[in-house]
Write a protein that holds these residues in place. Structure first.
Motif, PDB file in Angstrom:
ATOM      1  N   PHE A  27       0.892  -1.238  -0.017  1.00 31.77           N
ATOM      2  CA  PHE A  27       0.048   0.068   0.018  1.00 31.77           C
ATOM      3  C   PHE A  27       0.859   1.128   0.049  1.00 31.77           C
ATOM      4  O   PHE A  27       0.479   2.493  -0.337  1.00 31.77           O
ATOM      5  N   TYR A  28       2.198   1.407   0.519  1.00 34.12           N
ATOM      6  CA  TYR A  28       2.806   2.380   0.628  1.00 34.12           C
ATOM      7  C   TYR A  28       3.652   2.717  -0.746  1.00 34.12           C
ATOM      8  O   TYR A  28       4.355   3.945  -0.922  1.00 34.12           O
ATOM      9  N   GLN A  29       3.380   1.992  -1.707  1.00 29.24           N
ATOM     10  CA  GLN A  29       4.000   2.230  -3.089  1.00 29.24           C
ATOM     11  C   GLN A  29       3.456   3.541  -3.828  1.00 29.24           C
ATOM     12  O   GLN A  29       2.270   3.892  -3.416  1.00 29.24           O
ATOM     13  N   GLY A  62       8.012  -3.094  -3.020  1.00 33.96           N
ATOM     14  CA  GLY A  62       8.040  -3.129  -1.658  1.00 33.96           C
ATOM     15  C   GLY A  62       9.284  -2.795  -1.115  1.00 33.96           C
ATOM     16  O   GLY A  62      10.168  -2.416  -1.714  1.00 33.96           O
ATOM     17  N   VAL A  63       9.661  -3.355   0.084  1.00 29.51           N
ATOM     18  CA  VAL A  63      10.893  -3.330   0.858  1.00 29.51           C
ATOM     19  C   VAL A  63      11.448  -4.906   0.962  1.00 29.51           C
ATOM     20  O   VAL A  63      10.666  -5.647   0.790  1.00 29.51           O
ATOM     21  N   GLY A  64      12.684  -4.727   1.155  1.00 33.16           N
ATOM     22  CA  GLY A  64      13.593  -5.887   0.888  1.00 33.16           C
ATOM     23  C   GLY A  64      12.972  -7.084   2.055  1.00 33.16           C
ATOM     24  O   GLY A  64      12.932  -8.322   1.380  1.00 33.16           O
ATOM     25  N   CYS A  86      15.417  -0.900   1.235  1.00 34.04           N
ATOM     26  CA  CYS A  86      15.337  -1.825   2.482  1.00 34.04           C
ATOM     27  C   CYS A  86      14.806  -0.905   3.695  1.00 34.04           C
ATOM     28  O   CYS A  86      14.990   0.133   3.921  1.00 34.04           O
ATOM     29  N   CYS A  87      13.806  -1.573   4.315  1.00 28.58           N
ATOM     30  CA  CYS A  87      12.978  -0.774   5.659  1.00 28.58           C
ATOM     31  C   CYS A  87      14.170  -0.385   6.597  1.00 28.58           C
ATOM     32  O   CYS A  87      14.804  -1.253   6.957  1.00 28.58           O
ATOM     33  N   SER A  88      14.102   0.879   6.966  1.00 34.22           N
ATOM     34  CA  SER A  88      14.990   1.188   7.901  1.00 34.22           C
ATOM     35  C   SER A  88      14.845   0.793   9.308  1.00 34.22           C
ATOM     36  O   SER A  88      16.231   0.358   9.943  1.00 34.22           O
ATOM     37  N   MET A  89      13.664   0.285   9.716  1.00 37.10           N
ATOM     38  CA  MET A  89      13.495  -0.403  10.789  1.00 37.10           C
ATOM     39  C   MET A  89      14.208  -1.869  10.926  1.00 37.10           C
ATOM     40  O   MET A  89      15.012  -2.201  11.831  1.00 37.10           O
ATOM     41  N   ALA A  90      14.210  -2.562   9.881  1.00 38.11           N
ATOM     42  CA  ALA A  90      14.518  -3.717   9.454  1.00 38.11           C
ATOM     43  C   ALA A  90      16.206  -3.893   9.553  1.00 38.11           C
ATOM     44  O   ALA A  90      16.903  -4.647  10.236  1.00 38.11           O
ATOM     45  N   ILE A 121       7.753  -9.048  11.194  1.00 38.91           N
ATOM     46  CA  ILE A 121       7.954  -9.440   9.929  1.00 38.91           C
ATOM     47  C   ILE A 121       9.131  -8.391   9.201  1.00 38.91           C
ATOM     48  O   ILE A 121       9.759  -8.915   8.311  1.00 38.91           O
ATOM     49  N   ASN A 122       9.098  -7.098   9.945  1.00 39.31           N
ATOM     50  CA  ASN A 122      10.031  -5.989   9.199  1.00 39.31           C
ATOM     51  C   ASN A 122      11.659  -6.353   9.750  1.00 39.31           C
ATOM     52  O   ASN A 122      11.929  -5.659  10.664  1.00 39.31           O
ATOM     53  N   SER A 123      12.017  -7.472   9.250  1.00 37.89           N
ATOM     54  CA  SER A 123      13.314  -7.788   9.957  1.00 37.89           C
ATOM     55  C   SER A 123      13.933  -8.843   8.545  1.00 37.89           C
ATOM     56  O   SER A 123      13.194  -9.279   7.929  1.00 37.89           O
ATOM     57  N   PHE A 198      12.921   0.979  15.758  1.00 33.52           N
ATOM     58  CA  PHE A 198      11.837   1.934  15.499  1.00 33.52           C
ATOM     59  C   PHE A 198      11.446   2.096  14.082  1.00 33.52           C
ATOM     60  O   PHE A 198      12.542   2.307  13.295  1.00 33.52           O
ATOM     61  N   CYS A 199      10.237   2.672  13.695  1.00 27.91           N
ATOM     62  CA  CYS A 199       9.975   3.210  12.182  1.00 27.91           C
ATOM     63  C   CYS A 199      10.241   4.685  12.398  1.00 27.91           C
ATOM     64  O   CYS A 199       9.435   5.240  12.923  1.00 27.91           O
ATOM     65  N   SER A 200      11.122   5.277  11.644  1.00 33.67           N
ATOM     66  CA  SER A 200      11.299   6.774  11.628  1.00 33.67           C
ATOM     67  C   SER A 200      10.169   7.441  10.809  1.00 33.67           C
ATOM     68  O   SER A 200       9.704   8.450  11.206  1.00 33.67           O
ATOM     69  N   VAL A 201       9.365   6.761   9.974  1.00 34.59           N
ATOM     70  CA  VAL A 201       8.360   7.499   9.359  1.00 34.59           C
ATOM     71  C   VAL A 201       6.974   7.580  10.480  1.00 34.59           C
ATOM     72  O   VAL A 201       6.476   8.677  10.691  1.00 34.59           O
ATOM     73  N   HIS A 202       6.939   6.364  11.287  1.00 37.41           N
ATOM     74  CA  HIS A 202       5.814   6.472  12.295  1.00 37.41           C
ATOM     75  C   HIS A 202       6.130   7.243  13.607  1.00 37.41           C
ATOM     76  O   HIS A 202       5.016   7.409  14.446  1.00 37.41           O
ATOM     77  N   GLN A 203       7.449   7.688  13.510  1.00 33.91           N
ATOM     78  CA  GLN A 203       7.877   8.429  14.665  1.00 33.91           C
ATOM     79  C   GLN A 203       7.453  10.021  14.541  1.00 33.91           C
ATOM     80  O   GLN A 203       7.481  10.782  15.376  1.00 33.91           O
ATOM     81  N   PRO A 226       0.247   0.537  14.390  1.00 33.94           N
ATOM     82  CA  PRO A 226       0.848   0.293  15.659  1.00 33.94           C
ATOM     83  C   PRO A 226       2.399   0.362  15.910  1.00 33.94           C
ATOM     84  O   PRO A 226       2.932   0.130  16.888  1.00 33.94           O
ATOM     85  N   GLU A 227       2.983   1.030  14.753  1.00 30.90           N
ATOM     86  CA  GLU A 227       4.379   1.291  14.813  1.00 30.90           C
ATOM     87  C   GLU A 227       4.496   2.610  15.423  1.00 30.90           C
ATOM     88  O   GLU A 227       5.698   3.082  15.568  1.00 30.90           O
ATOM     89  N   CYS A 228       3.463   3.351  15.734  1.00 24.64           N
ATOM     90  CA  CYS A 228       3.404   4.613  16.307  1.00 24.64           C
ATOM     91  C   CYS A 228       3.852   4.458  17.736  1.00 24.64           C
ATOM     92  O   CYS A 228       3.617   3.522  18.277  1.00 24.64           O
ATOM     93  N   GLU A 284       6.602  10.278   4.405  1.00 23.85           N
ATOM     94  CA  GLU A 284       6.855   9.345   3.183  1.00 23.85           C
ATOM     95  C   GLU A 284       7.653   8.494   3.708  1.00 23.85           C
ATOM     96  O   GLU A 284       8.672   8.607   4.320  1.00 23.85           O
ATOM     97  N   CYS A 285       7.751   7.055   3.388  1.00 26.95           N
ATOM     98  CA  CYS A 285       8.685   6.231   3.687  1.00 26.95           C
ATOM     99  C   CYS A 285       9.629   6.299   2.281  1.00 26.95           C
ATOM    100  O   CYS A 285       9.148   5.992   1.440  1.00 26.95           O
ATOM    101  N   PRO A 286      10.894   6.614   2.546  1.00 22.04           N
ATOM    102  CA  PRO A 286      11.803   6.863   1.667  1.00 22.04           C
ATOM    103  C   PRO A 286      11.983   5.801   0.705  1.00 22.04           C
ATOM    104  O   PRO A 286      12.070   5.922  -0.654  1.00 22.04           O
ATOM    105  N   THR A 287      12.065   4.465   1.444  1.00 27.82           N
ATOM    106  CA  THR A 287      12.391   3.319   0.539  1.00 27.82           C
ATOM    107  C   THR A 287      11.401   2.640  -0.104  1.00 27.82           C
ATOM    108  O   THR A 287      11.429   2.101  -1.411  1.00 27.82           O
ATOM    109  N   MET A 288      10.057   2.884   0.538  1.00 24.55           N
ATOM    110  CA  MET A 288       8.722   2.572  -0.107  1.00 24.55           C
ATOM    111  C   MET A 288       8.796   3.180  -1.668  1.00 24.55           C
ATOM    112  O   MET A 288       7.959   2.824  -2.630  1.00 24.55           O
ATOM    113  N   ASN A 289       9.101   4.476  -1.494  1.00 23.72           N
ATOM    114  CA  ASN A 289       9.146   5.580  -2.619  1.00 23.72           C
ATOM    115  C   ASN A 289      10.129   5.412  -3.725  1.00 23.72           C
ATOM    116  O   ASN A 289       9.930   6.139  -4.631  1.00 23.72           O
TER     117      ASN A 289
HETATM  118 FE1  SF4 Z   1      10.067   0.265   7.180  1.00 26.49          FE
HETATM  119 FE2  SF4 Z   1       8.875   2.178   8.519  1.00 26.49          FE
HETATM  120 FE3  SF4 Z   1       9.136   2.247   5.622  1.00 26.49          FE
HETATM  121 FE4  SF4 Z   1       7.207   0.520   6.973  1.00 26.49          FE
HETATM  122  S1  SF4 Z   1       7.068   2.820   6.753  1.00 26.49           S
HETATM  123  S2  SF4 Z   1       8.857   0.019   5.582  1.00 26.49           S
HETATM  124  S3  SF4 Z   1       8.410   0.376   8.897  1.00 26.49           S
HETATM  125  S4  SF4 Z   1      10.465   2.434   7.128  1.00 26.49           S
END
Ligand code: SF4
Ligand code: 13P
Length: 332
Positions: A27-29, A62-64, A86-90, A121-123, A198-203, A226-228, A284-289
């Motif tokens: 969905f974040y694409q 999506g991400v890795g 790559c998801c920065s949290m992972a 799963i974000n790992s 943590f997820c930097s986007v949801h912070q 719930p990543e908030c 915005e999630c940088p890597t999803m974008n």
């Molecule tokens: Fe990872 Fe956050 Fe992007 Fe989701 S929004 S893929 S947790 S960096």
């Protein structure tokens, strides 16, 4: 010459008819990439639906960790990522940091045998494999509570990696004690011990943002992922995975206003239904974008030309143990 979005989308649809491929999109694409997805959904749905699909190639937008999960669950599929995203949290935990966390808990007086690890799963597949080897399993944002509820029956301490927020939010929902490794508290006192990821986007979502929307539109619903941070989830009206958020909003009356705390692309697609982005910044999630329509086109073209680029390969041991951790989740 630069092709227009419509022209590229037409080319993509044409190639998809010629090769045995399924395009998967989170969905974040970006909208124009998301529209090309044959399979869409939250992390759990993507893993399940893609496993049940029988195309030879999966092109994963999506991400890795998401592409890796498909490879682990369906080792015979050829999984290709259009971008090295790559998801920065992972990225916040690898095998070494995982081992360090176990050592820290042992030093605090908790034996490894008394720890049941659960990884979001974000790992990476590497971390999932470590968790699988220790008898643990995977969860996603949509099933974390059910997985933890079941896991607690083993009477062990839960080590939850890498997302401290998801771990603490579930602990709060269930009235359990939680701590974050390194926060100065005694992990022996906690039921759920969270890794400090943590997820930097949801912070980016804050209590001020919530207050702003509640004042501006009295009666508005605040909906967050719930990543908030736990304080944000406590102040919200609904907390859910990406799919759960979309479902919740679709079932509301047309005139109900909602402010949503999750990635911009998802929220923006829901805009026509009185939906606002719960942030003073653009979340915005940088890597999803990272993945563009051009990347998707080039990836499909490379597959058609017999030279796929960006294919995921995992070693046998990682696949075996990560698969055990993922299948334990699927079984529940
Ligand atoms: Fe990872 Fe956050 Fe992007 Fe989701 S929004 S893929 S947790 S960096
Ligand atoms: P979902 O599983 O809810 O789709 O979440 C994935 C994610 O990365 C959220 O940031």
């Amino acid at each position: 010459m630069q092709l227009s979005t419509a022209e590229l989308q037409k080319k993509i649809q044409d190639i998809k008819k010629r090769i045995d491929v399924t395009v998967v999109a989170h969905f974040y694409q970006r909208d124009e990439v998301f529209e090309m997805g044959d399979i869409t959904g939250d992390s759990l749905e993507l893993a399940k639906k893609t496993r049940d699909d029988d195309a030879e190639f999966v092109v994963f937008c999506g991400v890795g960790f998401m592409g890796e999960s498909v490879k682990v669950l369906s080792p015979n599929k050829r999984v290709v990522m259009p971008k090295l995203a790559c998801c920065s949290m992972a990225k916040m935990i690898d095998g070494l940091y995982y081992d360090e966390s176990i050592k820290t808990l042992e030093k605090a007086g908790i034996e490894a045998d008394d720890i049941l690890p659960i990884t979001y799963i974000n790992s990476s597949a590497e971390v999932k494999a470590k968790v699988g080897k220790m008898g643990g399993l995977v969860c996603t944002s949509s099933n974390a509570k059910a997985i933890i509820t079941d896991a607690l029956k083993q009477g062990k301490k839960i080590l939850f990696v890498p997302d401290r927020c998801l771990g603490q939010n579930i602990a709060n929902q269930m009235g359990l004690n939680s701590c974050v490794i390194g926060d100065g508290s005694d992990p022996k006192e906690a039921d759920i011990i969270c890794y400090d990821g943590f997820c930097s986007v949801h912070q980016l979502f804050s209590l001020d943002d919530i207050e702003f929307y509640r004042k501006k539109y009295p009666g508005i619903d605040i909906i967050v992922h719930p990543e908030c941070d736990p304080a944000i989830c406590d102040a919200a009206d609904f907390v859910g995975s990406t799919s759960q958020i979309i479902k919740y909003i679709k079932e509301l009356p047309e005139d109900k206003k909602v402010a949503v705390g999750t990635e911009f692309n998802l929220v923006n697609r829901l805009r026509e239904k009185n939906t606002y982005v719960l942030s003073s910044t653009k979340p915005e999630c940088p890597t999803m974008n990272e993945t563009t329509l051009q990347d998707l086109y080039e990836t499909l073209k490379a597959i058609e030309d017999g030279e796929p680029i960006g294919e995921i390969f995992l070693d046998e041991d990682t696949k075996k143990w990560a698969s055990i951790a993922l299948e334990r989740m699927m079984a529940l």
